[in-house]
Design a protein around this motif. Structure first.
Motif, mmCIF file in Angstrom:
data_model
loop_
_atom_site.group_PDB
_atom_site.id
_atom_site.type_symbol
_atom_site.label_atom_id
_atom_site.label_comp_id
_atom_site.label_asym_id
_atom_site.label_seq_id
_atom_site.Cartn_x
_atom_site.Cartn_y
_atom_site.Cartn_z
ATOM 1 N N GLY A 31 -30.526 32.517 47.148
ATOM 2 C CA GLY A 31 -31.460 31.890 48.210
ATOM 3 C C GLY A 31 -29.949 31.544 49.575
ATOM 4 O O GLY A 31 -30.727 31.738 50.724
ATOM 5 N N ALA A 34 -29.361 34.958 51.248
ATOM 6 C CA ALA A 34 -30.317 35.650 52.006
ATOM 7 C C ALA A 34 -30.720 34.608 53.046
ATOM 8 O O ALA A 34 -31.250 34.704 54.325
ATOM 9 C CB ALA A 34 -31.945 34.878 51.387
ATOM 10 N N VAL A 35 -30.309 33.018 53.670
ATOM 11 C CA VAL A 35 -29.942 33.011 54.938
ATOM 12 C C VAL A 35 -29.205 32.885 55.279
ATOM 13 O O VAL A 35 -28.892 33.425 56.623
ATOM 14 C CB VAL A 35 -30.040 31.297 54.329
ATOM 15 C CG1 VAL A 35 -29.274 30.289 55.934
ATOM 16 C CG2 VAL A 35 -30.987 30.048 54.526
ATOM 17 N N ARG A 38 -29.595 36.331 57.001
ATOM 18 C CA ARG A 38 -30.669 35.941 58.082
ATOM 19 C C ARG A 38 -31.744 36.593 57.217
ATOM 20 O O ARG A 38 -32.917 36.641 58.288
ATOM 21 C CB ARG A 38 -30.060 36.587 59.022
ATOM 22 C CG ARG A 38 -28.769 35.887 60.149
ATOM 23 C CD ARG A 38 -28.839 35.565 61.735
ATOM 24 N NE ARG A 38 -27.768 34.844 62.413
ATOM 25 C CZ ARG A 38 -27.304 35.255 61.803
ATOM 26 N NH1 ARG A 38 -25.912 36.393 61.723
ATOM 27 N NH2 ARG A 38 -25.896 34.057 62.086
ATOM 28 N N ILE A 39 -31.551 36.705 56.363
ATOM 29 C CA ILE A 39 -33.290 37.864 55.631
ATOM 30 C C ILE A 39 -34.185 36.132 55.981
ATOM 31 O O ILE A 39 -35.529 37.045 56.143
ATOM 32 C CB ILE A 39 -32.702 38.131 54.255
ATOM 33 C CG1 ILE A 39 -31.920 39.100 54.646
ATOM 34 C CG2 ILE A 39 -34.544 38.447 53.412
ATOM 35 C CD1 ILE A 39 -31.298 39.416 52.538
ATOM 36 N N ILE A 40 -34.326 35.500 55.613
ATOM 37 C CA ILE A 40 -34.811 33.685 55.418
ATOM 38 C C ILE A 40 -33.852 33.289 56.502
ATOM 39 O O ILE A 40 -32.905 32.823 57.293
ATOM 40 C CB ILE A 40 -34.642 33.108 54.609
ATOM 41 C CG1 ILE A 40 -35.163 33.521 53.126
ATOM 42 C CG2 ILE A 40 -35.666 31.419 55.097
ATOM 43 C CD1 ILE A 40 -34.746 32.997 52.001
ATOM 44 N N THR A 41 -34.984 32.752 57.740
ATOM 45 C CA THR A 41 -34.959 32.687 59.695
ATOM 46 C C THR A 41 -36.073 30.927 59.657
ATOM 47 O O THR A 41 -34.855 30.166 60.690
ATOM 48 C CB THR A 41 -34.612 33.403 59.995
ATOM 49 O OG1 THR A 41 -36.274 34.253 60.488
ATOM 50 C CG2 THR A 41 -34.210 34.432 60.078
ATOM 51 N N GLU A 42 -36.531 31.123 59.009
ATOM 52 C CA GLU A 42 -37.157 29.788 59.394
ATOM 53 C C GLU A 42 -37.541 29.344 57.538
ATOM 54 O O GLU A 42 -38.323 30.261 56.859
ATOM 55 C CB GLU A 42 -38.532 29.943 60.241
ATOM 56 C CG GLU A 42 -39.023 31.318 59.868
ATOM 57 C CD GLU A 42 -40.439 31.045 60.934
ATOM 58 O OE1 GLU A 42 -41.423 31.298 60.507
ATOM 59 O OE2 GLU A 42 -39.778 31.776 61.979
ATOM 60 N N ILE A 43 -37.699 28.118 57.737
ATOM 61 C CA ILE A 43 -38.784 27.249 56.369
ATOM 62 C C ILE A 43 -39.524 28.083 56.494
ATOM 63 O O ILE A 43 -40.727 28.146 56.893
ATOM 64 C CB ILE A 43 -38.793 25.667 56.477
ATOM 65 C CG1 ILE A 43 -38.433 24.896 55.168
ATOM 66 C CG2 ILE A 43 -39.677 25.491 57.532
ATOM 67 C CD1 ILE A 43 -38.077 23.944 54.304
ATOM 68 N N PRO A 44 -40.689 28.400 55.036
ATOM 69 C CA PRO A 44 -41.563 28.258 53.857
ATOM 70 C C PRO A 44 -42.619 27.131 55.148
ATOM 71 O O PRO A 44 -42.249 26.170 54.784
ATOM 72 C CB PRO A 44 -41.552 28.375 53.548
ATOM 73 C CG PRO A 44 -40.111 29.056 52.691
ATOM 74 C CD PRO A 44 -39.555 28.574 53.806
#
Length: 110
Positions: A31, A34-35, A38-44
């Motif tokens: 996880g 991924a941050v 920059r695969i995840i850029t905001e919180i779900p």
């Protein structure tokens, strides 16, 4: 009475406390990676938590350090549980001098 380290109550308590820590650590590192990428850029939306770092990559890197520190603390606690359970009757550590040195001068007798 013959005692075996791999079937002792101390080992059971150690395994219960440490659990599948390696798997969980790797999951968290995935996880964080991924941050970092920059695969995840905001919180779900369904996570219902605040997360808005100024620098997500730096935040992920600092989080890795915290994760490893916490994992080390958990491992040390688990080892402490193992040693303490090893000293309960019937003792796995039967050499009294070694047991005393292992526990230190301030240890409470079992």
């Amino acid at each position: 009475m013959t005692l075996y380290l791999n079937v002792s109550k101390a080992r059971v308590h150690f395994k219960n406390m440490l659990g599948n820590a390696n798997h969980l650590i790797v999951t968290m590192l995935v996880g964080l990676e991924a941050v970092d990428r920059r695969i995840i850029t905001e919180i779900p939306e369904d996570l219902h938590a605040a997360w808005n770092p100024r620098d997500p990559v730096a935040s992920a890197r600092r989080s890795r350090r915290l994760l490893l520190d916490m994992a080390l603390a958990r491992a040390v606690d688990s080892l402490d549980v193992y040693i303490r359970w090893s000293r309960r009757k019937p003792e796995l550590i039967q050499e009294e001098d070694y047991s005393a040195r292992l526990m230190g001068p301030d240890a409470v007798s079992h």
